[in-house]
Design an enzyme around this catalytic site. Structure first.
Site, mmCIF file in Angstrom:
data_model
loop_
_atom_site.group_PDB
_atom_site.id
_atom_site.type_symbol
_atom_site.label_atom_id
_atom_site.label_comp_id
_atom_site.label_asym_id
_atom_site.label_seq_id
_atom_site.Cartn_x
_atom_site.Cartn_y
_atom_site.Cartn_z
ATOM 1 N N GLN A 121 -13.627 4.024 8.272
ATOM 2 C CA GLN A 121 -12.246 3.559 8.171
ATOM 3 C C GLN A 121 -11.338 4.610 7.560
ATOM 4 O O GLN A 121 -11.549 5.009 6.410
ATOM 5 C CB GLN A 121 -12.215 2.283 7.310
ATOM 6 C CG GLN A 121 -10.834 1.697 7.097
ATOM 7 C CD GLN A 121 -10.783 0.777 5.895
ATOM 8 O OE1 GLN A 121 -11.120 1.171 4.786
ATOM 9 N NE2 GLN A 121 -10.367 -0.448 6.106
ATOM 10 N N GLY A 122 -10.342 5.074 8.292
ATOM 11 C CA GLY A 122 -9.438 6.108 7.782
ATOM 12 C C GLY A 122 -8.089 5.553 7.366
ATOM 13 O O GLY A 122 -7.137 5.585 8.136
ATOM 14 N N TYR A 123 -8.035 5.030 6.150
ATOM 15 C CA TYR A 123 -6.765 4.485 5.638
ATOM 16 C C TYR A 123 -6.163 5.438 4.592
ATOM 17 O O TYR A 123 -5.154 6.073 4.820
ATOM 18 C CB TYR A 123 -6.991 3.113 5.008
ATOM 19 C CG TYR A 123 -7.076 1.943 5.970
ATOM 20 C CD1 TYR A 123 -7.306 2.118 7.336
ATOM 21 C CD2 TYR A 123 -6.940 0.635 5.504
ATOM 22 C CE1 TYR A 123 -7.380 1.036 8.208
ATOM 23 C CE2 TYR A 123 -7.015 -0.455 6.366
ATOM 24 C CZ TYR A 123 -7.239 -0.254 7.717
ATOM 25 O OH TYR A 123 -7.316 -1.336 8.562
ATOM 26 N N SER A 124 -6.829 5.528 3.412
ATOM 27 C CA SER A 124 -6.264 6.267 2.275
ATOM 28 C C SER A 124 -6.079 7.748 2.568
ATOM 29 O O SER A 124 -6.824 8.345 3.340
ATOM 30 C CB SER A 124 -7.175 6.146 1.052
ATOM 31 O OG SER A 124 -7.250 4.824 0.626
ATOM 32 N N GLU A 171 -11.105 -10.499 4.380
ATOM 33 C CA GLU A 171 -11.451 -9.427 3.435
ATOM 34 C C GLU A 171 -11.085 -9.809 1.999
ATOM 35 O O GLU A 171 -11.793 -9.492 1.057
ATOM 36 C CB GLU A 171 -10.689 -8.158 3.863
ATOM 37 C CG GLU A 171 -10.626 -7.037 2.843
ATOM 38 C CD GLU A 171 -11.724 -6.010 3.065
ATOM 39 O OE1 GLU A 171 -11.568 -4.922 2.536
ATOM 40 O OE2 GLU A 171 -12.729 -6.307 3.740
ATOM 41 N N SER A 206 -5.862 -1.523 -6.010
ATOM 42 C CA SER A 206 -6.224 -1.520 -7.434
ATOM 43 C C SER A 206 -5.784 -2.831 -8.085
ATOM 44 O O SER A 206 -4.902 -3.524 -7.580
ATOM 45 C CB SER A 206 -5.542 -0.353 -8.141
ATOM 46 O OG SER A 206 -4.161 -0.633 -8.295
ATOM 47 N N ASN A 207 -6.387 -3.150 -9.203
ATOM 48 C CA ASN A 207 -6.025 -4.399 -9.873
ATOM 49 C C ASN A 207 -4.563 -4.394 -10.323
ATOM 50 O O ASN A 207 -3.939 -5.449 -10.413
ATOM 51 C CB ASN A 207 -6.971 -4.670 -11.041
ATOM 52 C CG ASN A 207 -8.345 -5.109 -10.551
ATOM 53 O OD1 ASN A 207 -8.688 -4.889 -9.386
ATOM 54 N ND2 ASN A 207 -9.118 -5.750 -11.417
ATOM 55 N N GLU A 208 -4.036 -3.212 -10.562
ATOM 56 C CA GLU A 208 -2.601 -3.133 -10.897
ATOM 57 C C GLU A 208 -1.766 -3.572 -9.687
ATOM 58 O O GLU A 208 -0.799 -4.317 -9.832
ATOM 59 C CB GLU A 208 -2.221 -1.701 -11.303
ATOM 60 C CG GLU A 208 -2.719 -1.268 -12.683
ATOM 61 C CD GLU A 208 -4.192 -0.883 -12.685
ATOM 62 O OE1 GLU A 208 -4.762 -0.646 -11.597
ATOM 63 O OE2 GLU A 208 -4.787 -0.825 -13.784
#
Lengths: 359, 383, 383, 359
Positions: C123-126, C242, C366-368
């Site tokens: 998977q190429g997201y980030s 997800e 992230s949780n933030e």
């Protein structure tokens, strides 16, 4: 002065980059650095001038340990200053090993704890008789690379401190790999020849005091480590951009950074005060309480600062490429060594109760 | 006149301690509430006779003229013996303001009256819409002839119902381009028809805080301190000593002492989990005191404190709260009970401590505001 | 073809459990790392023969066609028995994408190859500048004739070094007014000169993550999925399942079980302080599971999950971290030791768990970021 | 259904405003409200239909308790449903008091704990002999305003449950003011006449089970309280402006609000699940463990939510004028009653160990 010269020495040698290289090589330390540290007087910092040291005291040792922590140097500074010289200067200040340790020409690891059947610490059973050691010792820091071992064992004459050379017969060393790339040693002796250095109650007293010293110095090392980990993280959040601005401009990130900052300042102040008080305190129990205060604080701060630093770095913090992971890993090792924060809170409270009851 | 600063620290401490121990009325030690003046007047008279009402003021204005080192010792001894600070807004806030920015006439008139407590002062800063965002204040003072005419409302005015005068920040130029501009420092008498005081009841039933309403209240133009529209800068200049004071370990240390005797009496130390949490709290206070000492040393060396002193307040107020939460835990089934709980021959008012700790993270600049300040001024974080 | 949904939940669970217990290779249970395909191929072959590779896909495309209730049971049993998810990016991400937005040709060509693992997907997201702010991605795909020409860099591409294909978000219109616009969904082969993969070493020495560099890499125009420049909306549409998956209690529950056997073996339960912290962690997991059950019930009733499902991920990842921190504590002087620690006849790799827990608060949003989402979408807070 | 009718009933009566008025009056409760609650079937929710109740179970009781918590109603719902009816329906379901309790025409407080010399809980010594009670009982919730007391005492025949009327001779009641305006009672008996209702081991068993019920219901009450406290706070931070925008637009405030929100959701899910499991569980030890799970969670959430709510309100949160302080105060009282979170974590762990050992 001491701080500046130690910092210069480490920075000139390559700072944390040097530590990374050593880890990638074999996880050992650098003999040249040992010699340079010795020349700067580092190992003899708490050794009386009459015995070739600087005669300065534990607070000065703490200054050096902080600098070791800042660059996560793998050299056994705390092991030598706190443990091996901590024992020898109290028990046999005139032994030839003193000069070698202060001069950086030898490194001795100290072995006194033993592992029980459930894997945790247990009563010591290692014996010394007829000039020979039999039994095993666990959690020996600096064992890989040491020229010899100072071993606390039982004998017919009570506790003894003996010296076994690393290459002595019947000695085997099992390495346990640590998060920071170093190895902890588990030693087995089967009729290993060893030289007796001291015996009697003095051995237990000196051991207790040396462990207090090492505990407090490890706390100082964690303070330096936390300090630098926070600096690295602060720099990172000032430059890393997301949503078109530095992540350090988000209030949640800012407040977390402030909390870490306050924590490192409290840790630095508390640990330095504890070490200074140990210097003016003779009672071993009070010294142990002060050491517990220092380690409890330093471990708590270092855990929180290094873990939150990873989170503040985001995904890159989890890579080996960034230095912050090295600090997390070193903090894991230093926190576990000589007791973590929960352990030292218990020790601290118990010591305080005992002092209260004695009054 | 004694030159206290010439004494050694130890000598001076002995002197101060001796006076408090000998002269301070036993029944006023460790008062759990803020007293009205009448309640502590007999102590004030003694202190005034001794010339010790204003430790920080220069001797020429009737103060003790203490330097920072001696001043800290004075306050340490005061806290140690549980000596009430008295109605000290005049001493701590108005006096220094007038000494620094006032005219000769203002000094001659107001300072002796502060020392004698002929005038009792309260501080009019916060407003309903100006708490954390103090510069947002809206209370106006408009010049009419020789007077300022004041309209608006102040809130959280501590002990306003027992004060004769108020010193306040007011808006004198509503058209200033930035809201920090156009603010002035004004003194005003409370005893006039245009001033109405209502006490605020807190959630624990105390009434130390007030609202003060101004409906065409008046004060002579001579009661402007410093330049017109320059009040904001002056207010900030006053905060230096206040900032270490508010971060002192004393409140947390006292609470810890109370927690320890209560827990011991109740047998809470038999529980290792409680012991661990007590140890954490005690170490938090001990290490805070070490950090406090570092800042106090700076003051003693004559250095000015930077914004980083705020960290003391953040840490110690949150410690204080945790300690009082542990007191409630140690009280077990009595944790909801109001008033002193007896253990052995000690009385500990668990809830009073809990309530006292609550607003410490809100007042004096909330801990959120302090974190904003540290983030920008100390860590240099952007935005 | 079996209609699994017609079975009772209990029957279906028994069926699934039976198959896993009988057929899943013992040596692959609870694998501590992400396997390369070769390592699990023998299991994949069995699963494929059974027709169970794609539990969520409709039966017409070769899936099991499970409804939400059955799907949860399937995953629960998978986790219970420690069945590795396999190289399931194709199953979980690309397949559903093609099923929902692909052309008939795309379905016919790609889906069977996903099921057979002839193609293995990553998977190429980030990207380096597009992590939390994913819409900031800069990797470009420009049309040249019948092809897209791809230039740029992806990062955190899990197992890219063991993949044959990548599905990616790319920028196809750099001039779109908002950065969420002008993004498209593209499939591309990895085995070509313009694609370079470098593994990333993590702080624990693992190499599951990669960087993928595109230097004039090419893919046919036919590999565009959905409309050009509409990739962002499609990516968001894929997240529904997800989002509960990432908040499942299983990681924390497994860690808790490991913690318990380790702590029991080491005698850590003799310490009441440790017992208290263990109890807190265990209750945190237990009550999380209750909340998870509430969301799972929603899915089972056929409801769509709202943004509030994010709270599962926040809570459980932070639990997971605390549990692994307790493992380190229980390890005492071995807390810095790499590799399995023996207690009795159990081996627990304390540090592996600790490391595994670290990035869970970073990845998957992230949780933030999750807190930002909850704050706005669920609590309705402004700004 | 149950939830809606309970909520409507309380809201129509004035919600938390009614509770404030009662506190300002004398800290008691409202007899009319007791009757209305009885008419709605509230007190008999867990009482079998044969005994005039709804026969629904503890989870249904929890629904009602949550609504009581949302408006911080002072009526002794949990005392009645959990304790007094919890004892009577198990020990003497045909006693006339059952009907009166269900019907809201009488209120009975339950007294079983005693205070020791250090002020904490101690072994019970209160005696019942020849129809008379002697001794004392502490921490009696609902004592002020109760028509009588169900007292667990020792007798020659072992434990007994007896009923003493509030106006009985030789009974004195000392009031201990609580943070929420209520009073807790300390009872002294000197030859107080009392009616024996049950004796033997059944009394201890029923007491343990009733205490579990009450503990779980108190947890539900805290869940409702936390839920409403958070709503109030969320509304406040959306409207209160500082620096020219709502404070709820600051990220730090937002994330704190999210954390409180998650905490209340976890608490609600956990407590409801625990109550539901208690309904299908007969083993008193497992029921006690589930009750401890519920209370440990609810207290932890309520403490954090109410305390942080004060902080999020800022200075006004500290005034009596705003309702949020009422929630803080009620949470203090409910947290202390029947054991706080630390206590119940210990109980939970011990119960779990015991179950594990029994397997």
């Amino acid at each position: 002065m001491l701080r500046e010269s130690a910092r210069t020495l480490f920075e000139r040698a390559g700072g944390s980059g040097r530590s990374r290289k050593l880890r990638d090589a074999d996880g050992g330390w650098d003999a040249d650095m040992i010699r340079e540290l010795a020349e700067a007087g580092v190992f003899g910092v708490t050794v009386p001038e009459d015995n070739g040291g600087l005669g300065m005291g534990l607070a000065a040792g703490g200054v050096i340990a902080e600098e070791v922590g800042r660059v996560i140097a793998p050299e056994p500074v705390v092991v030598t200053v706190g443990l091996s010289l901590g024992l020898l200067r109290r028990l046999c200040p005139d032994h030839a090993k003193m000069e070698q340790l202060v001069g950086g020409t030898t490194v001795l690891a100290v072995a006194w704890q033993e592992r029980g059947p459930n894997g945790g610490p247990a009563e010591a059973t290692c014996r010394y008789a007829d000039g020979k050691l039999t039994g095993s010792k666990a959690w020996v820091v600096g064992a890989v690379g040491a020229d010899g071992f100072l071993v606390v064992a039982d004998s017919d004459a009570g506790p003894v401190l003996v010296l076994a050379e690393a290459k002595a017969s019947g000695l085997s060393l099992e390495k346990s790999p640590q998060a920071d790339g170093s190895a902890m040693g588990e030693l087995s002796f089967s009729g290993t020849p060893a030289e007796q250095l001291a015996d009697g109650a003095a051995v237990q007293d000196a051991l207790a005091d040396a462990v207090s010293d090492a505990t407090a110095l490890a706390a100082a090392e964690l303070v330096g480590l936390s300090d630098r980990a926070f600096e690295i993280t602060l720099d990172y959040i000032k430059t890393r951009e997301q949503f078109d601005k530095p992540i350090g401009s988000f209030q949640v990130i800012q407040h977390r950074a402030v909390d870490l900052h306050v924590m490192r300042e409290v840790a630095q102040a508390g640990v330095r005060e504890a070490l200074a008080q140990m210097d003016s305190e003779a009672d071993p129990k009070i010294r142990a309480r002060l050491a517990s205060r220092a380690k409890a604080r330093a471990v708590r701060a270092a855990k929180k600062i290094t873990r939150d630093s990873i989170q503040l770095h985001g995904a890159v913090g989890y890579t080996d490429e960034f230095d912050i992971g090295l600090y997390l890993n070193r903090a894991l090792v230093l926190s576990a060594w000589l007791g973590d924060d929960a352990y030292h809170r218990r020790m601290w409270f118990d010591a305080r109760e005992e002092e209260g009851a004695a009054q | 006149m004694t030159d206290w600063n010439a004494m050694s620290d130890a000598e001076f401490r002995k002197e101060v301690r001796g006076f408090f121990e000998a002269e301070y009325p036993e029944e006023l030690r460790h008062l759990p509430h803020r007293p009205k003046f009448a309640e502590i007047e007999h102590w004030h008279v003694k202190l005034h006779a001794k010339g010790w009402v204003a430790p920080a003021w220069p001797a020429e204005f009737g103060g003790m003229g203490l330097n920072a080192a001696k001043l800290l010792i004075f306050y340490e001894e005061q806290q140690r013996w549980g000596v009430n600070r008295g109605r000290d807004m005049g001493i701590q806030m108005v006096g220094p303001l007038i000494i620094k920015f006032g005219t000769q006439e203002q000094k001659d008139y107001w300072l002796p009256r502060i020392l004698s407590c002929e005038d009792i002062w309260c501080q009019g800063y916060s407003e309903p819409g100006a708490g954390s965002d103090l510069a947002n204040l809206r209370t106006r003072a408009d010049i009419e002839g020789d007077e300022f005419v004041i309209n608006g409302q102040k809130i959280w005015t501590t002990m306003a119902h027992d004060a004769t005068h108020i010193f306040m920040l007011v808006r004198t130029d509503p058209d200033a381009p930035k809201k920090q501009q156009g603010i002035s420092f004004l003194l005003a008498p409370m005893d006039q028809p245009g001033v109405e005081v209502r006490t605020i009841t807190t959630l624990s039933g105390e009434t130390e805080f007030c609202e003060v309403f101004f409906d065409n209240a008046r004060t002579p133009k001579a009661n402007l301190v410093g330049e017109l529209n320059k009040g904001w800068t002056m207010a900030k200049a006053l905060l230096s000593f206040e900032r270490i004071f508010i971060g002192s370990p004393s409140l947390a240390q006292n609470a810890l002492g109370q927690l320890e005797s209560f827990a011991r009496g109740r047998g809470a130390f038999d529980d290792p989990v409680f012991r661990d949490r007590f140890a954490q709290a005690a170490l938090d206070v001990e290490d805070h005191a070490a950090l406090y000492g570092r800042f106090a040393d700076q003051l003693k060396r004559g250095e000015t404190l930077g914004a980083d002193v705020s960290m003391l307040k953040i840490w110690v107020t949150e410690c204080f709260q945790r300690i009082t939460e542990l007191m409630i835990e140690a009280a077990g089934p009595d944790g909801g009970t109001i008033g002193p709980l007896q253990v052995g021959n000690v009385n500990v008012d668990v809830l009073a401590s809990f309530y006292k700790a609550r607003p410490t993270t809100i007042y004096g600049g909330s801990n959120e505001i302090q974190r904003n300040i540290l983030s920008k001024a100390v860590l240099g974080l952007p935005g």
